[in-house]
Design an enzyme around this catalytic site. Sequence first.
Site, PDB file in Angstrom:
ATOM      1  N   ASN A   8       0.659  -1.359   0.048  1.00 27.57           N
ATOM      2  CA  ASN A   8      -0.090  -0.081   0.020  1.00 27.57           C
ATOM      3  C   ASN A   8       0.902   1.293   0.046  1.00 27.57           C
ATOM      4  O   ASN A   8       1.691   1.486   0.834  1.00 27.57           O
ATOM      5  CB  ASN A   8      -0.876  -0.008   1.157  1.00 27.57           C
ATOM      6  CG  ASN A   8      -1.626   1.239   1.203  1.00 27.57           C
ATOM      7  OD1 ASN A   8      -1.307   2.313   0.992  1.00 27.57           O
ATOM      8  ND2 ASN A   8      -3.098   1.075   1.588  1.00 27.57           N
ATOM      9  N   GLU A  35      -3.635   1.933  -2.893  1.00 29.79           N
ATOM     10  CA  GLU A  35      -3.806   3.549  -2.869  1.00 29.79           C
ATOM     11  C   GLU A  35      -2.782   4.294  -3.641  1.00 29.79           C
ATOM     12  O   GLU A  35      -2.424   5.001  -3.007  1.00 29.79           O
ATOM     13  CB  GLU A  35      -3.692   3.676  -1.132  1.00 29.79           C
ATOM     14  CG  GLU A  35      -4.946   3.450  -0.295  1.00 29.79           C
ATOM     15  CD  GLU A  35      -4.662   4.224   1.033  1.00 29.79           C
ATOM     16  OE1 GLU A  35      -4.248   3.988   2.015  1.00 29.79           O
ATOM     17  OE2 GLU A  35      -5.452   5.632   0.844  1.00 29.79           O
ATOM     18  N   TYR A 106      -8.045  -3.891  -2.668  1.00 28.30           N
ATOM     19  CA  TYR A 106      -7.818  -3.024  -1.536  1.00 28.30           C
ATOM     20  C   TYR A 106      -9.191  -2.818  -0.670  1.00 28.30           C
ATOM     21  O   TYR A 106      -9.970  -2.225  -1.304  1.00 28.30           O
ATOM     22  CB  TYR A 106      -7.425  -1.563  -2.237  1.00 28.30           C
ATOM     23  CG  TYR A 106      -7.298  -0.575  -1.024  1.00 28.30           C
ATOM     24  CD1 TYR A 106      -6.808  -0.632   0.150  1.00 28.30           C
ATOM     25  CD2 TYR A 106      -8.034   0.871  -1.576  1.00 28.30           C
ATOM     26  CE1 TYR A 106      -7.009   0.403   1.124  1.00 28.30           C
ATOM     27  CE2 TYR A 106      -7.918   1.800  -0.587  1.00 28.30           C
ATOM     28  CZ  TYR A 106      -7.248   1.669   0.624  1.00 28.30           C
ATOM     29  OH  TYR A 106      -7.344   2.656   1.369  1.00 28.30           O
ATOM     30  N   ASP A 149      -4.176  -4.771   0.503  1.00 26.10           N
ATOM     31  CA  ASP A 149      -4.182  -4.453   1.741  1.00 26.10           C
ATOM     32  C   ASP A 149      -5.676  -4.786   2.301  1.00 26.10           C
ATOM     33  O   ASP A 149      -6.734  -4.230   1.666  1.00 26.10           O
ATOM     34  CB  ASP A 149      -4.267  -2.885   1.526  1.00 26.10           C
ATOM     35  CG  ASP A 149      -4.709  -2.245   3.084  1.00 26.10           C
ATOM     36  OD1 ASP A 149      -4.721  -2.805   4.040  1.00 26.10           O
ATOM     37  OD2 ASP A 149      -4.367  -0.883   3.143  1.00 26.10           O
ATOM     38  N   ASN A 151      -6.984  -4.928   5.084  1.00 18.20           N
ATOM     39  CA  ASN A 151      -7.377  -3.702   6.334  1.00 18.20           C
ATOM     40  C   ASN A 151      -8.091  -4.535   7.534  1.00 18.20           C
ATOM     41  O   ASN A 151      -8.738  -4.093   8.157  1.00 18.20           O
ATOM     42  CB  ASN A 151      -8.484  -2.698   5.663  1.00 18.20           C
ATOM     43  CG  ASN A 151      -7.631  -1.404   5.528  1.00 18.20           C
ATOM     44  OD1 ASN A 151      -6.893  -0.867   6.139  1.00 18.20           O
ATOM     45  ND2 ASN A 151      -8.168  -0.860   4.260  1.00 18.20           N
ATOM     46  N   ASP A 251       2.761   4.362   5.147  1.00 17.57           N
ATOM     47  CA  ASP A 251       2.603   3.933   6.575  1.00 17.57           C
ATOM     48  C   ASP A 251       2.455   2.254   6.448  1.00 17.57           C
ATOM     49  O   ASP A 251       2.333   1.559   7.679  1.00 17.57           O
ATOM     50  CB  ASP A 251       1.232   4.377   7.315  1.00 17.57           C
ATOM     51  CG  ASP A 251       0.131   4.639   6.527  1.00 17.57           C
ATOM     52  OD1 ASP A 251       0.113   4.294   5.027  1.00 17.57           O
ATOM     53  OD2 ASP A 251      -0.926   4.983   7.083  1.00 17.57           O
ATOM     54  N   HIS A 252       2.665   1.629   5.298  1.00 17.89           N
ATOM     55  CA  HIS A 252       2.538   0.232   5.118  1.00 17.89           C
ATOM     56  C   HIS A 252       3.939  -0.270   4.734  1.00 17.89           C
ATOM     57  O   HIS A 252       4.575   0.551   3.744  1.00 17.89           O
ATOM     58  CB  HIS A 252       1.450  -0.182   4.387  1.00 17.89           C
ATOM     59  CG  HIS A 252       0.123   0.046   4.319  1.00 17.89           C
ATOM     60  ND1 HIS A 252      -0.453  -0.953   4.781  1.00 17.89           N
ATOM     61  CD2 HIS A 252      -0.775   0.968   4.560  1.00 17.89           C
ATOM     62  CE1 HIS A 252      -1.909  -0.524   4.911  1.00 17.89           C
ATOM     63  NE2 HIS A 252      -1.940   0.631   4.755  1.00 17.89           N
TER      64      HIS A 252
END
Length: 261
Positions: A8, A35, A106, A149, A151, A251-252
């Site tokens: 991501n 993303e 995603y 991702d 989540n 952040d991933h």
Amino acid sequence: MFTLATWNINSVRLREGLVARLLKEEAPDVLCLQECKSPVDKIPTEMFSQLGYHHMVARGQKGYNGVAILSRLPITDAGERDYAKLGHARHVAARMENGVVIHNMYIPAGGDVPDREVNEKFGQKLDFVSEMRDVFHADKPARSIMVGDFNIAPREDDVWSHKKLLKIVSHTPIEVEHLLAAQDAGDWVDVTRKDIPEGQLYSWWSYRARDWDAADKGRRLDHIWATGDIANAAHGSRILRDARGWEKPSDHAPVFASFDL
DNA sequence: ATGGTTGCGCTGCAA
């Protein structure tokens, strides 16, 4: 043998340099991005091509979401699905020359409140995963790899504190239940956990921590799954935690797996 | 209990 990574990237245009670094230093055969936050025609394909990644399938939209599969190997067919009818660019699929199908997903983050009555986004997330379950149930995937991702951090050791996160979106029992139902419906194997069965394992650390590395309050939100017929060919899974510490990082962190096919 | 950061694109929303 081929190596695949999922990342991501949180804006593929802002982090074009980081993608280039990953392709140069790690050289996976296939890189799946989520993303991208970019229309497809503004994805930096010229850089990819210069580094040997001449093939791409992508779905994009301005500012949000967006998924792409970059490949050094030819892609023979492409597909997509609008899960939960959100109209979002959250899925793209590619078929490789050896017949292996790669799905790049995603899954929606789901907002802050884990209750679909007060938070529409949470309901959309559950519906998205339910549709994944239904699709795999109706049409059993074979020789397929699904990454992205998701989540959702399904296991207790996929989060820094199982107890503290039970009511936090990404680790609630109902989300885990939905994800495991989708996994079961497609006979998917969690390749990362097949290779690394024990211990805490994370792929995401919040931007909000003062010192993400020291605090280490991570979650394993990014996954690589494979159907049973090729899962036994998988080995060498790893998460490139270092990339979370690169300049202006996502952040991933990228997740890798290799397959002897 | 709260606030903490980032990206997009222009005002707050999503993560």
